[in-house]
Design a protein around this motif. Structure first.
Motif, mmCIF file in Angstrom:
data_model
loop_
_atom_site.group_PDB
_atom_site.id
_atom_site.type_symbol
_atom_site.label_atom_id
_atom_site.label_comp_id
_atom_site.label_asym_id
_atom_site.label_seq_id
_atom_site.Cartn_x
_atom_site.Cartn_y
_atom_site.Cartn_z
ATOM 1 N N THR A 153 -3.952 3.635 -5.612
ATOM 2 C CA THR A 153 -2.724 4.520 -5.305
ATOM 3 C C THR A 153 -1.520 3.770 -5.340
ATOM 4 O O THR A 153 -0.457 4.328 -5.897
ATOM 5 C CB THR A 153 -2.636 4.971 -3.964
ATOM 6 N N ALA A 154 -1.341 2.306 -5.271
ATOM 7 C CA ALA A 154 -0.126 1.594 -5.367
ATOM 8 C C ALA A 154 0.029 1.169 -6.785
ATOM 9 O O ALA A 154 1.248 0.837 -7.555
ATOM 10 C CB ALA A 154 -0.356 0.243 -4.896
ATOM 11 N N GLN A 192 -16.229 14.408 -5.541
ATOM 12 C CA GLN A 192 -16.152 13.590 -4.370
ATOM 13 C C GLN A 192 -15.198 12.455 -4.654
ATOM 14 O O GLN A 192 -15.024 11.945 -5.814
ATOM 15 C CB GLN A 192 -17.536 13.090 -4.020
ATOM 16 N N ILE A 193 -14.630 12.080 -3.270
ATOM 17 C CA ILE A 193 -13.537 10.867 -3.342
ATOM 18 C C ILE A 193 -14.276 10.003 -2.514
ATOM 19 O O ILE A 193 -14.564 10.434 -1.063
ATOM 20 C CB ILE A 193 -12.118 11.064 -3.236
ATOM 21 N N PHE A 194 -14.323 8.603 -2.866
ATOM 22 C CA PHE A 194 -14.931 7.523 -1.832
ATOM 23 C C PHE A 194 -13.952 6.210 -1.597
ATOM 24 O O PHE A 194 -13.048 6.053 -2.716
ATOM 25 C CB PHE A 194 -16.146 6.927 -2.451
ATOM 26 N N ASP A 195 -14.153 5.932 -0.441
ATOM 27 C CA ASP A 195 -13.097 4.744 -0.299
ATOM 28 C C ASP A 195 -14.071 3.263 -0.793
ATOM 29 O O ASP A 195 -15.104 3.551 -1.046
ATOM 30 C CB ASP A 195 -12.737 4.596 1.399
ATOM 31 N N PRO A 196 -13.502 2.290 -0.896
ATOM 32 C CA PRO A 196 -14.333 0.942 -1.136
ATOM 33 C C PRO A 196 -15.522 0.627 -0.380
ATOM 34 O O PRO A 196 -16.426 0.271 -0.895
ATOM 35 C CB PRO A 196 -13.258 -0.103 -1.148
ATOM 36 N N GLN A 213 0.913 -1.253 0.319
ATOM 37 C CA GLN A 213 0.039 0.069 -0.048
ATOM 38 C C GLN A 213 0.960 1.161 -0.212
ATOM 39 O O GLN A 213 2.066 1.148 0.655
ATOM 40 C CB GLN A 213 -0.804 -0.095 1.280
ATOM 41 N N ARG A 214 0.193 2.244 -0.708
ATOM 42 C CA ARG A 214 1.031 3.489 -0.687
ATOM 43 C C ARG A 214 0.083 4.698 -0.032
ATOM 44 O O ARG A 214 -0.943 4.581 -1.040
ATOM 45 C CB ARG A 214 1.530 3.809 -2.189
ATOM 46 N N GLY A 216 -5.145 3.139 -1.217
ATOM 47 C CA GLY A 216 -5.985 1.873 -1.844
ATOM 48 C C GLY A 216 -6.799 2.464 -2.779
ATOM 49 O O GLY A 216 -6.430 3.322 -3.918
ATOM 50 N N ASP A 217 -7.772 1.683 -3.096
ATOM 51 C CA ASP A 217 -8.828 2.045 -4.161
ATOM 52 C C ASP A 217 -9.774 3.096 -4.060
ATOM 53 O O ASP A 217 -10.322 3.142 -2.752
ATOM 54 C CB ASP A 217 -9.808 0.620 -4.535
ATOM 55 N N LEU A 218 -9.870 4.111 -4.801
ATOM 56 C CA LEU A 218 -10.661 5.090 -4.383
ATOM 57 C C LEU A 218 -11.548 5.398 -5.645
ATOM 58 O O LEU A 218 -11.123 5.382 -6.928
ATOM 59 C CB LEU A 218 -9.770 6.435 -4.205
#
Length: 110
Positions: free
Chosen positions: A97-98, A50-54, A29-30, A77-79
């Motif tokens: 992000t990775a 807007q930015i959402f996490d998984p 992860q980064r 992670g996934d966004l």
């Protein structure tokens, strides 16, 4: 023909999967710091991002943060990025992000 993997985010994830197979597993992860978000071409209007996490939690809403001295979040992670003009959803895009190919733009956290 519109069947199969056709849109850029699907193609990107196929390449991510290829990297996972080639590298023998997931990358570490980064954490990245969002510096800015741009929409091209410039629509000449104010847009909402807007930015959402998984899990579907909103980690940034530009509308709620406007006028409050927007603090840009650390991301991992996934966004899912979603862009609106007024109430109209213009597009959404996923980023992991990775597997960010433009590290010079997002840049790792020192």
């Amino acid at each position: 023909n519109g069947k199969g993997v056709t849109i850029p985010s699907q193609i990107r994830y196929v390449h991510h999967y290829e990297a996972v197979v080639r590298e023998g597993g997931l990358r570490p992860q980064r954490w990245l710091k969002l510096v800015r978000a741009e929409v091209q071409p410039d629509l000449g209007e104010s847009l909402r991002m807007q930015i959402f996490d998984p899990a579907g939690r909103c980690v940034l809403d530009s509308e709620e943060s406007s006028g409050l001295g927007l603090t840009l979040p650390l991301l991992e992670g996934d966004l899912k990025f979603v862009c609106f003009r007024d109430t109209e959803k213009l597009f959404q895009a996923w980023l992991h992000t990775a597997y960010d190919p433009q590290r010079s733009v997002l840049g790792p956290i020192p």
